[in-house]
Design an enzyme around this catalytic site. Sequence first.
Site, short mmCIF file in Angstrom:
data_model
loop_
_atom_site.label_atom_id
_atom_site.label_comp_id
_atom_site.label_asym_id
_atom_site.label_seq_id
_atom_site.Cartn_x
_atom_site.Cartn_y
_atom_site.Cartn_z
N HIS A 82 15.06 2.58 -6.83
CA HIS A 82 14.05 2.12 -7.79
C HIS A 82 12.72 1.98 -7.07
O HIS A 82 11.68 2.46 -7.54
CB HIS A 82 14.48 0.79 -8.41
CG HIS A 82 13.37 0.05 -9.11
ND1 HIS A 82 12.89 0.43 -10.35
CD2 HIS A 82 12.64 -1.04 -8.76
CE1 HIS A 82 11.92 -0.40 -10.71
NE2 HIS A 82 11.75 -1.29 -9.76
N ASP A 111 -13.97 22.89 -9.14
CA ASP A 111 -12.55 22.63 -8.90
C ASP A 111 -12.45 21.88 -7.57
O ASP A 111 -13.45 21.48 -7.00
CB ASP A 111 -11.73 23.93 -8.86
CG ASP A 111 -10.26 23.71 -9.28
OD1 ASP A 111 -9.56 22.90 -8.63
OD2 ASP A 111 -9.83 24.32 -10.26
N TRP A 147 13.77 -0.25 -0.17
CA TRP A 147 12.80 0.86 -0.05
C TRP A 147 12.09 0.84 1.29
O TRP A 147 11.55 1.84 1.73
CB TRP A 147 11.77 0.81 -1.20
CG TRP A 147 10.60 -0.08 -0.95
CD1 TRP A 147 10.55 -1.43 -1.14
CD2 TRP A 147 9.31 0.29 -0.45
NE1 TRP A 147 9.31 -1.91 -0.79
CE2 TRP A 147 8.53 -0.88 -0.37
CE3 TRP A 147 8.74 1.51 -0.07
CZ2 TRP A 147 7.20 -0.88 0.10
CZ3 TRP A 147 7.42 1.52 0.38
CH2 TRP A 147 6.67 0.32 0.46
N SER A 174 2.85 15.97 1.07
CA SER A 174 2.10 16.20 -0.16
C SER A 174 0.88 15.30 -0.24
O SER A 174 -0.22 15.74 -0.55
CB SER A 174 3.02 15.96 -1.36
OG SER A 174 2.28 15.85 -2.55
N SER A 175 1.08 14.01 0.08
CA SER A 175 -0.03 13.06 0.01
C SER A 175 -1.12 13.39 1.01
O SER A 175 -2.31 13.31 0.69
CB SER A 175 0.47 11.64 0.29
OG SER A 175 1.22 11.17 -0.77
N HIS A 258 1.26 -1.78 4.76
CA HIS A 258 0.23 -2.55 4.12
C HIS A 258 -0.92 -1.69 3.58
O HIS A 258 -1.29 -1.82 2.42
CB HIS A 258 -0.27 -3.74 4.94
CG HIS A 258 -0.95 -4.64 3.99
ND1 HIS A 258 -0.26 -5.51 3.17
CD2 HIS A 258 -2.23 -4.65 3.57
CE1 HIS A 258 -1.12 -6.05 2.33
NE2 HIS A 258 -2.31 -5.55 2.56
N GLU A 260 -0.55 1.10 2.53
CA GLU A 260 0.06 1.76 1.37
C GLU A 260 -0.19 0.99 0.08
O GLU A 260 -0.49 1.59 -0.95
CB GLU A 260 1.57 1.91 1.60
CG GLU A 260 2.40 2.26 0.39
CD GLU A 260 2.14 3.64 -0.18
OE1 GLU A 260 1.46 4.44 0.50
OE2 GLU A 260 2.59 3.92 -1.29
N TYR A 262 -2.66 -0.84 -0.65
CA TYR A 262 -4.05 -0.65 -1.06
C TYR A 262 -4.30 0.78 -1.52
O TYR A 262 -5.13 1.02 -2.38
CB TYR A 262 -5.01 -1.08 0.05
CG TYR A 262 -4.94 -2.56 0.21
CD1 TYR A 262 -4.26 -3.14 1.27
CD2 TYR A 262 -5.48 -3.39 -0.77
CE1 TYR A 262 -4.14 -4.50 1.35
CE2 TYR A 262 -5.36 -4.76 -0.69
CZ TYR A 262 -4.69 -5.32 0.38
OH TYR A 262 -4.54 -6.67 0.47
N SER A 273 -12.99 0.28 -13.05
CA SER A 273 -14.44 0.28 -12.89
C SER A 273 -15.12 1.32 -13.77
O SER A 273 -16.34 1.29 -13.93
CB SER A 273 -14.81 0.54 -11.44
OG SER A 273 -14.33 -0.49 -10.62
N HIS A 307 1.98 -9.86 8.04
CA HIS A 307 2.27 -10.92 7.08
C HIS A 307 3.54 -10.60 6.29
O HIS A 307 4.03 -11.42 5.53
CB HIS A 307 1.09 -11.20 6.14
CG HIS A 307 0.75 -10.08 5.20
ND1 HIS A 307 -0.53 -9.66 4.99
CD2 HIS A 307 1.50 -9.29 4.40
CE1 HIS A 307 -0.56 -8.67 4.11
NE2 HIS A 307 0.67 -8.43 3.73
N HIS A 308 4.08 -9.40 6.49
CA HIS A 308 5.39 -9.08 5.92
C HIS A 308 6.50 -9.48 6.87
O HIS A 308 7.67 -9.28 6.57
CB HIS A 308 5.50 -7.57 5.67
CG HIS A 308 4.47 -7.04 4.73
ND1 HIS A 308 4.64 -7.00 3.36
CD2 HIS A 308 3.24 -6.52 4.96
CE1 HIS A 308 3.56 -6.49 2.79
NE2 HIS A 308 2.69 -6.19 3.74
N THR A 333 -11.88 -8.75 -2.45
CA THR A 333 -11.17 -8.56 -3.70
C THR A 333 -11.78 -9.46 -4.78
O THR A 333 -11.98 -9.03 -5.92
CB THR A 333 -9.68 -8.88 -3.53
OG1 THR A 333 -9.20 -8.24 -2.35
CG2 THR A 333 -8.89 -8.38 -4.72
N LYS A 336 -14.90 -8.07 -6.20
CA LYS A 336 -14.69 -7.04 -7.23
C LYS A 336 -14.34 -7.68 -8.57
O LYS A 336 -14.87 -7.28 -9.62
CB LYS A 336 -13.58 -6.08 -6.79
CG LYS A 336 -13.97 -5.27 -5.56
CD LYS A 336 -12.88 -4.30 -5.15
CE LYS A 336 -12.87 -3.07 -6.02
NZ LYS A 336 -13.99 -2.16 -5.75
N ARG A 455 16.11 -12.15 -2.88
CA ARG A 455 16.01 -10.86 -3.52
C ARG A 455 17.11 -9.94 -3.00
O ARG A 455 17.79 -10.23 -2.04
CB ARG A 455 14.63 -10.24 -3.31
CG ARG A 455 14.22 -10.09 -1.87
CD ARG A 455 12.79 -9.65 -1.71
NE ARG A 455 12.58 -8.24 -2.00
CZ ARG A 455 11.57 -7.52 -1.51
NH1 ARG A 455 10.70 -8.09 -0.70
NH2 ARG A 455 11.42 -6.26 -1.83
#
Lengths: 531, 176
Positions: A82, A111, A147, A174-175, A258, A260, A262, A273, A307-308, A333, A336, A455
Amino acid sequence: MSAVVHDHGHAHDHHDHHGGYSGLMRWVTTTNHKDIGTMYLWFSFIMFLVGGIMALVIRAELFSPGLQVVDPDFFNQMTTMHGLIMVFGAIMPAFVGFANWQIPMMIGAPDMAFARLNNWSFWLLPFAATLLVLSFFMPGGAPGVGWTLYAPLTVQMGIGMDLTIFAVHILGMSSILGSINIITTILNMRAPGMTLMRMPLFVWTWLITAYLLVAAMPVLAGAVTMTLTDRHFGTSFFNAAGGGDPVLYQHIFWFFGHPEVYIIALPAFGVVSQVIPAFSRKPLFGYASMVYATSAIAILSFIVWAHHMYTVGMPVTGQLFFMYATTLIAVPTGVKVFNWVATMWKGSLTFETPMLFALGFLFLFTLGGFTGLVLSLVPVDIQLHDTYYVVAHFHYVMVAGALFSAFAGVYFWLPKWTGKMYDETLGKIHFWLTLIFFNMIFFVQHFLGLAGMPRRIPDYPLMFETWNKISSIGAFGFGLSQLLLLYIVIKCIRSGEPAPQKPWEGADSLEWTHLPTPAPYHSFETQPVIK
Amino acid sequence: MSLREQNLLLSRKLAVVALGMFGFGFALVPFYNQICAALGIGNLESPAQVVNTQVDHTRTVTIELDSNAHNLPWRFKPLVSHVTVRPGELTTVEYEVINVREAPVTGQAVPSYGPQRAGEYFQKLECFCFQQQTLAPGEVRRMPVTFVVDPRLPKDLNTIAVSYTFFEVAGRGGKS
C-alpha cells in the site's frame, strides 16, 4: 523534434496528426507532452485504486480486534505494498502528469526538452508496477517489511523482495530522467520575456522538486542496492556480525526519505498556488517570498532526516540538532500558508470544486503540519514513534495535502485538457464525500496513537476498538467516493458541456490567456513574447 | 550554442549530479563509521584506553555474565555466571566456546549491556569480541575478557549484565 519551431498558421484540431500512428501504438510511441501527461495521470489513478484496495484490506482486518480477514504475514505485505504503490505509483506519477501537461504550456514552450526520453520515463512505470504486483505471486509473497524497507528484515525476505528492489530501481530511474527533462525544459526553453521570477509558481515548485529528485533518488538507489548485495553477494552493510549496522540503513534511507516527502508536497503547493489566486481573482500574495520559502524548505529538507530515527539510540545532542532543524522548516511552510490566506483576503471568492479542494488542502495540510511539529519534539516522539499518531500525521499531509491538491488540479485543468466542463454538482459531491470520509478515517487515528496503538499491527487490544471501527467505516466510504471521481472524469470527456476559452475568470497563466480550449495537440510551436 | 546543444549540456551536468549522489549514498558508509568512531558511539572494535584507575573501595558492583549463540553451531558459556568487582579494579573473566560442527566456523561476538546506559562504564581492555573468531571442527577455546568498571559509574547502578551474542560471519566458512 521538440526543439524545431514551425509556424502552421492555424490551430490543429487535437484529433489529427498524432505522429502518424493510431490506436494503441499512438500511445506507445508518443513524444507529445500532453499525451504523456495523460498517460501518467491515468496510470496514477489506476495505481491509486490498486493501493486503495490494499488499504481496504488493511482496514477490513482492523475493523475488529482479533484476526478475521487475512493472516498476519499477508497483512504486512498489504501495508508494505500500500505504501510503495501509493507513494511511487500514485502520488508521484500524478504530479509528474501535471508537470508534463502544464509546464510547457505555462512557460510558452512547444514541448519538453527531451521528448523521446519523456516517453521512456513514462513507460518504465507500468513495467515497474508489474514487478511490484508480480511479487505477490512469488514464493513467500510480496515483502512484508514496511514501505521503508528496513534492514535486517529485508535481508531475510524471499524473492519478492528482489522484485521490489528492481521495481524501486526502475521507478527511481524514471523519476531521475523525468527530473532532468523538467529542469532542462524550465531553464532553457522559457518563452522570451519570461524570466525566472515571472514564471507561474507551479513551474517554480516543479523546478525545485526536480532538483530534489536528482539529489535524493540516487541515494535510495544506493540503499536498496546495498540491501541487494547484503542479500546475495556476501556484503555486510547492515549486518552487525560482519561489521555493519542496521541503523546505517535507516540513515541512508531517510537521507532520501525526508526530501522525498517534500518531493511529494512541493508540486502540491504549486497547484494550490495556481488555484487559490484564480478563484480569489487576485494575484498570489508575496510571489518572491513564496519562491524563497519553497527553496528554503527544499534545502532544509536535507538536514532533518534523523527525526525519523529519534529512538535508535542516538545521543541527545544528535536528537536536539535534528529537532531544532525540523522545527525550523515550519517557518517557511508557515510563510506559504499565510501567503495563501493573504491571497484570499479581500479577494472576490467563488467556491467551485477546484477551490473547495484547495481550501480543504489549506486547512487540513496545516493540521498535518501541526502534528508534524508535535512529532518533531524529541520527548513527545519517544512516546509517539511508530504509533498511529504518525500514521495520522502523514496521511493528513499526503492525502488531505497532496491528494486534495491533485484533485484540485484535475478539476481546474480538465476544461483546458478536454475542452469540456465537468459536472459541477457532482464535483462538489465528490469533494464533500472525500472530505468527510477522509477525516473519519484519519482524525480518530490521532487518538489511537496518543492512546498507544502501534502501527503495522493486524490485531490490537480491545481498548482500541471503537476508533478503529470508525476509521474502517470511513475508509470504505472514502474508497467508494473515489469511484465518483472516475465517473465525473469519464462523463466530462464523453459528454461534458463545451468549455469556454477561459472558464475560470481569475486564471491568468499562459495556458489560459494564450491558448484555445481545449489546448491544441501542438501548442506554442512559435514561442510567444512575454511583455 | 543551439537550443539542442544547450539542452544536452545541461542534461549531462544533471546526470553527473545524479551519479554523484549515487556514489554519495555509498560514501555514507565510511562517513558513518568514522563519525561513530569519532563520537565514541557503538565502538565494537577498539579496546578502551584506561589510565590511572583508583579502585573505589566504598562500593561493589555485580557483573552478571550471559551468553548466546545465534544460529551458530557453537556451545558458548561463561565460566562463571557472575563476578563481584570494585569500580576501578582490573578483572579478567573467561568464556568457553566449542564448535560442534564438522567444519571450521567463523563468528563475531557482539556485546550488549543491561541497563543500556551501563555500557559506557564497562571498559574492556581485552575482549574476544574485538576480532572475529575462527574455530576448527570440534575445537574448544577459552577466551578472556579483561575489563575495568569506570569509577564514574552512577551510584544507583550496582549490577551490570554483560551479554555476548555470537553470530556466524556468512561467507567466511572458516577463513578469517
